[in-house]
Design a protein around this motif. Structure first.
Motif, PDB file in Angstrom:
ATOM      1  N   ASN A  87      -7.032  -1.520   2.990  1.00  0.00           N
ATOM      2  CA  ASN A  87      -5.820  -2.134   2.174  1.00  0.00           C
ATOM      3  C   ASN A  87      -5.263  -1.187   0.632  1.00  0.00           C
ATOM      4  OD1 ASN A  87      -5.492  -5.492   2.154  1.00  0.00           O
ATOM      5  ND2 ASN A  87      -7.130  -5.274   3.088  1.00  0.00           N
ATOM      6  N   ALA A  88      -6.836  -0.250   0.270  1.00  0.00           N
ATOM      7  CA  ALA A  88      -6.154   0.558  -0.668  1.00  0.00           C
ATOM      8  C   ALA A  88      -5.710   2.211  -0.382  1.00  0.00           C
ATOM      9  CB  ALA A  88      -7.650   1.157  -1.352  1.00  0.00           C
ATOM     10  N   VAL A  89      -5.950   2.374   1.143  1.00  0.00           N
ATOM     11  CA  VAL A  89      -4.652   2.771   1.751  1.00  0.00           C
ATOM     12  C   VAL A  89      -3.284   2.397   1.595  1.00  0.00           C
ATOM     13  CG1 VAL A  89      -3.950   4.702   3.768  1.00  0.00           C
ATOM     14  CG2 VAL A  89      -6.304   4.097   3.245  1.00  0.00           C
ATOM     15  N   LEU A  90      -2.662   1.303   2.346  1.00  0.00           N
ATOM     16  CA  LEU A  90      -2.028  -0.400   2.383  1.00  0.00           C
ATOM     17  C   LEU A  90      -1.128   0.035   0.482  1.00  0.00           C
ATOM     18  CD1 LEU A  90      -2.907  -2.803   4.479  1.00  0.00           C
ATOM     19  CD2 LEU A  90      -1.667  -0.825   5.600  1.00  0.00           C
ATOM     20  N   MET A  91      -1.801   0.584  -0.302  1.00  0.00           N
ATOM     21  CA  MET A  91      -1.511   0.261  -1.758  1.00  0.00           C
ATOM     22  C   MET A  91      -0.397   1.003  -1.832  1.00  0.00           C
ATOM     23  SD  MET A  91      -2.255  -2.582  -2.262  1.00  0.00           S
ATOM     24  CE  MET A  91      -1.563  -2.861  -0.788  1.00  0.00           C
ATOM     25  N   VAL A  92      -0.030   2.958  -1.032  1.00  0.00           N
ATOM     26  CA  VAL A  92       0.441   3.496  -0.986  1.00  0.00           C
ATOM     27  C   VAL A  92       2.264   3.448  -0.666  1.00  0.00           C
ATOM     28  CG1 VAL A  92       0.732   5.727  -0.490  1.00  0.00           C
ATOM     29  CG2 VAL A  92      -1.610   5.231  -0.843  1.00  0.00           C
ATOM     30  N   GLY A  93       2.152   2.200   0.093  1.00  0.00           N
ATOM     31  CA  GLY A  93       3.616   1.569   0.312  1.00  0.00           C
ATOM     32  C   GLY A  93       4.465   2.053  -0.836  1.00  0.00           C
ATOM     33  N   PRO A  94       4.545   0.823  -1.469  1.00  0.00           N
ATOM     34  CA  PRO A  94       5.140   0.848  -2.628  1.00  0.00           C
ATOM     35  C   PRO A  94       5.751   2.040  -3.342  1.00  0.00           C
ATOM     36  CG  PRO A  94       3.650  -0.856  -3.240  1.00  0.00           C
ATOM     37  CD  PRO A  94       3.377  -0.174  -1.898  1.00  0.00           C
ATOM     38  N   LEU A  95       4.868   3.278  -3.294  1.00  0.00           N
ATOM     39  CA  LEU A  95       5.240   4.635  -4.013  1.00  0.00           C
ATOM     40  C   LEU A  95       6.137   5.207  -2.850  1.00  0.00           C
ATOM     41  CD1 LEU A  95       1.785   5.938  -5.116  1.00  0.00           C
ATOM     42  CD2 LEU A  95       3.843   4.038  -5.982  1.00  0.00           C
ATOM     43  N   VAL A  96       5.836   5.212  -1.008  1.00  0.00           N
ATOM     44  CA  VAL A  96       5.975   5.794   0.018  1.00  0.00           C
ATOM     45  C   VAL A  96       7.687   5.381  -0.213  1.00  0.00           C
ATOM     46  CG1 VAL A  96       6.306   6.449   2.160  1.00  0.00           C
ATOM     47  CG2 VAL A  96       4.241   6.417   1.052  1.00  0.00           C
ATOM     48  N   VAL A 117       3.947   7.031  -9.808  1.00  0.00           N
ATOM     49  CA  VAL A 117       3.901   7.865  -9.077  1.00  0.00           C
ATOM     50  C   VAL A 117       2.622   8.969  -8.578  1.00  0.00           C
ATOM     51  CG1 VAL A 117       4.390   8.677  -6.615  1.00  0.00           C
ATOM     52  CG2 VAL A 117       5.859   7.355  -7.441  1.00  0.00           C
ATOM     53  N   ALA A 118       1.763   9.136  -9.613  1.00  0.00           N
ATOM     54  CA  ALA A 118       1.008  10.249  -9.481  1.00  0.00           C
ATOM     55  C   ALA A 118      -0.159   9.382  -9.804  1.00  0.00           C
ATOM     56  CB  ALA A 118       0.969  11.969 -10.774  1.00  0.00           C
ATOM     57  N   VAL A 119       0.165   8.912 -10.732  1.00  0.00           N
ATOM     58  CA  VAL A 119      -1.002   7.461 -11.776  1.00  0.00           C
ATOM     59  C   VAL A 119      -1.848   6.771 -10.365  1.00  0.00           C
ATOM     60  CG1 VAL A 119      -2.745   6.131 -12.579  1.00  0.00           C
ATOM     61  CG2 VAL A 119      -0.409   7.353 -13.983  1.00  0.00           C
ATOM     62  N   TRP A 256     -16.981   4.293  -7.667  1.00  0.00           N
ATOM     63  CA  TRP A 256     -16.053   4.867  -7.460  1.00  0.00           C
ATOM     64  C   TRP A 256     -15.075   3.883  -7.128  1.00  0.00           C
ATOM     65  CZ3 TRP A 256     -14.236   8.869  -9.587  1.00  0.00           C
ATOM     66  CH2 TRP A 256     -15.210   9.927 -10.416  1.00  0.00           C
ATOM     67  N   PHE A 257     -14.284   3.183  -6.159  1.00  0.00           N
ATOM     68  CA  PHE A 257     -13.858   2.334  -5.409  1.00  0.00           C
ATOM     69  C   PHE A 257     -13.006   1.572  -6.962  1.00  0.00           C
ATOM     70  CE2 PHE A 257     -11.813  -1.737  -3.441  1.00  0.00           C
ATOM     71  CZ  PHE A 257     -11.147  -1.111  -2.939  1.00  0.00           C
ATOM     72  N   TYR A 258     -14.237   0.412  -7.979  1.00  0.00           N
ATOM     73  CA  TYR A 258     -13.285  -0.219  -8.348  1.00  0.00           C
ATOM     74  C   TYR A 258     -12.472   0.845  -9.903  1.00  0.00           C
ATOM     75  CZ  TYR A 258     -16.208  -3.747  -6.294  1.00  0.00           C
ATOM     76  OH  TYR A 258     -17.158  -3.878  -5.123  1.00  0.00           O
ATOM     77  N   ALA A 259     -12.834   1.767  -9.624  1.00  0.00           N
ATOM     78  CA  ALA A 259     -12.269   2.440 -11.073  1.00  0.00           C
ATOM     79  C   ALA A 259     -10.933   3.255 -10.114  1.00  0.00           C
ATOM     80  CB  ALA A 259     -13.434   4.083 -11.445  1.00  0.00           C
ATOM     81  N   GLY A 260     -10.495   2.915  -9.443  1.00  0.00           N
ATOM     82  CA  GLY A 260      -9.927   4.007  -8.480  1.00  0.00           C
ATOM     83  C   GLY A 260      -8.529   2.764  -8.430  1.00  0.00           C
ATOM     84  N   SER A 261      -8.901   1.482  -7.765  1.00  0.00           N
ATOM     85  CA  SER A 261      -8.226   0.131  -7.620  1.00  0.00           C
ATOM     86  C   SER A 261      -7.472   0.272  -9.169  1.00  0.00           C
ATOM     87  CB  SER A 261      -9.311  -0.584  -7.742  1.00  0.00           C
ATOM     88  OG  SER A 261      -9.931  -0.951  -6.549  1.00  0.00           O
ATOM     89  N   ILE A 262      -8.438  -0.175 -10.227  1.00  0.00           N
ATOM     90  CA  ILE A 262      -7.656  -0.027 -11.581  1.00  0.00           C
ATOM     91  C   ILE A 262      -6.833   1.189 -12.180  1.00  0.00           C
ATOM     92  CG2 ILE A 262      -7.882  -0.037 -14.124  1.00  0.00           C
ATOM     93  CD1 ILE A 262     -10.874  -1.131 -13.672  1.00  0.00           C
ATOM     94  N   THR A 263      -7.502   2.441 -11.612  1.00  0.00           N
ATOM     95  CA  THR A 263      -5.932   3.222 -11.193  1.00  0.00           C
ATOM     96  C   THR A 263      -4.428   2.971 -10.987  1.00  0.00           C
ATOM     97  OG1 THR A 263      -7.960   4.526 -12.410  1.00  0.00           O
ATOM     98  CG2 THR A 263      -5.610   5.962 -11.092  1.00  0.00           C
ATOM     99  N   LEU A 264      -4.865   2.485 -10.025  1.00  0.00           N
ATOM    100  CA  LEU A 264      -4.229   2.488  -8.710  1.00  0.00           C
ATOM    101  C   LEU A 264      -3.048   1.505  -9.219  1.00  0.00           C
ATOM    102  CD1 LEU A 264      -2.642   2.216  -5.773  1.00  0.00           C
ATOM    103  CD2 LEU A 264      -4.518   1.242  -4.580  1.00  0.00           C
ATOM    104  N   LEU A 268       0.977   1.458 -10.004  1.00  0.00           N
ATOM    105  CA  LEU A 268       1.809   0.953  -9.572  1.00  0.00           C
ATOM    106  C   LEU A 268       2.685   0.050 -10.736  1.00  0.00           C
ATOM    107  CD1 LEU A 268      -0.136  -1.053  -6.090  1.00  0.00           C
ATOM    108  CD2 LEU A 268       2.115   1.008  -6.081  1.00  0.00           C
ATOM    109  N   CYS A 269       2.577  -0.623 -12.046  1.00  0.00           N
ATOM    110  CA  CYS A 269       3.097  -1.247 -12.314  1.00  0.00           C
ATOM    111  C   CYS A 269       3.866  -0.288 -13.007  1.00  0.00           C
ATOM    112  CB  CYS A 269       2.379  -2.242 -13.454  1.00  0.00           C
ATOM    113  SG  CYS A 269       1.208  -3.255 -13.093  1.00  0.00           S
ATOM    114  N   LEU A 270       3.650   0.789 -13.324  1.00  0.00           N
ATOM    115  CA  LEU A 270       4.234   1.426 -14.410  1.00  0.00           C
ATOM    116  C   LEU A 270       5.339   2.776 -13.628  1.00  0.00           C
ATOM    117  CD1 LEU A 270       4.860   3.628 -16.823  1.00  0.00           C
ATOM    118  CD2 LEU A 270       3.374   5.330 -15.712  1.00  0.00           C
ATOM    119  N   ALA A 271       5.443   2.358 -11.903  1.00  0.00           N
ATOM    120  CA  ALA A 271       6.380   3.279 -10.883  1.00  0.00           C
ATOM    121  C   ALA A 271       6.769   2.268 -10.480  1.00  0.00           C
ATOM    122  CB  ALA A 271       5.294   4.074  -9.850  1.00  0.00           C
ATOM    123  N   THR A 272       6.618   0.993 -10.812  1.00  0.00           N
ATOM    124  CA  THR A 272       7.531   0.239  -9.926  1.00  0.00           C
ATOM    125  C   THR A 272       8.311  -0.671 -11.280  1.00  0.00           C
ATOM    126  OG1 THR A 272       6.268  -1.718  -9.722  1.00  0.00           O
ATOM    127  CG2 THR A 272       6.659   0.015  -7.794  1.00  0.00           C
TER     128      THR A 272
END
Length: 303
Positions: A87-96, A117-119, A256-264, A268-272
């Protein structure tokens, strides 16, 4: 609601102990969704010739093929990697989706969106990379298949928005799933159909019921929101997947997953621009151009 329904459906597939071919899962899913929606829409008189007439056959078939290929890849990935990681990989979809719109359609991407996008991408790396240490080839293949699914579905996101604005709900829900069945049969020419035990049958039935709900909610979403915003809303799917994987599958991601999830999610909020009032709610005087949103949209450019 659609995003929250996806993770439990994936969990049903993870609970299947048999090694079911991905093409067979796609075939059964298509049959269940068509049957379920037919039972609901048939008595309402919605399945008539006018409602099932396709206005954009080329885009319709292209979208169905892309979606089916991505789904087959992801059904296979589910058996190889943890639910939360996928699911973390799928979250790149909006950026793509955003990047493709910028490169091929000339859409304007602001500086805050570029930073977002970078964040978000850094968040995905934080979620996924720690899993690589000491991992087996199966995990890497699963992540690669998830990336394929993410890219293909992101590429078809604009087409979905276009169709949802111009085709009827019945075309989008019934005929799109109908096309997935012959595609699945082509896959089954390579893969072998297997007989299902009781456990597998129950799990696939549960998956199919949730997919009926997701299909119905998706078309309502795409009729009311820009593609980028609708795609970004799916970030809710990530924490839902973590909870479902923990409760049903005993999968516990590392810190690391939870820290990455918050960052992700922050990226996403900033990018969209998800927090901006002008995007929500969306009403439309012209298909594809919501009130309060200036400039040409992706749908306008396709038209």
């Amino acid at each position: 609601m659609s995003a929250l329904s996806i993770a439990p459906g994936m969990a049903f597939l993870k609970l299947i102990e048999q090694d079911i071919p991905a093409s067979q899962v796609l075939f059964i899913r298509g049959a269940l969704v068509i049957a379920g929606l037919g039972i609901i829409l048939g008595p309402m008189g919605r399945l008539n010739r006018r409602n099932l007439q396709v206005k954009n056959p080329f885009l319709f078939i292209l979208k169905a093929v892309l979606w089916s290929i991505g789904s087959i890849a992801f059904f296979k990935a589910i058996s190889l990697a943890d639910l939360a990681i996928l699911n973390a990989v799928l979250m790149v979809g909006p950026l793509v989706t955003m990047v493709l719109a910028r490169v091929f359609l000339g859409e304007r991407v602001t500086r805050p969106q570029q930073v977002g996008v970078a964040v978000a991408f850094m968040g995905v790396l934080a979620c996924v990379f720690p899993s690589f240490e000491g991992s087996e080839g199966a995990l890497l293949i699963g992540i690669a298949l998830a990336v394929l699914r993410m890219v293909v579905h992101a590429s078809s996101g604009v087409i979905s928005r276009y169709m949802a604005q111009r085709e009827t709900m019945e075309v989008y829900m019934i005929l799109a799933n109908l096309i997935s069945i012959p595609i699945a049969l082509i896959g089954l020419m390579v893969e072998d159909w297997i007989m299902l035990d009781v456990r597998s049958s129950i799990c696939l039935l549960g998956f199919g019921i949730l997919q009926i709900l997701v299909t119905f909610l998706n078309v309502l979403t795409l009729q009311r929101l820009p593609a980028a915003v609708a795609s970004a809303m799916s970030y809710i799917q990530l924490p839902a997947a973590v909870v479902v994987a923990w409760v049903l599958l005993s999968e516990i991601p590392g810190p690391w997953f939870y820290a990455g999830s918050i960052t992700l999610i922050a990226g996403l909020c900033l990018a969209t621009g998800l927090w901006r009032p002008k995007y929500l709610p969306v009403t439309s005087n012209h298909a594809g151009k919501p009130d309060g949103v200036g400039g040409a949209t992706v749908v306008d450019k396709i038209t």
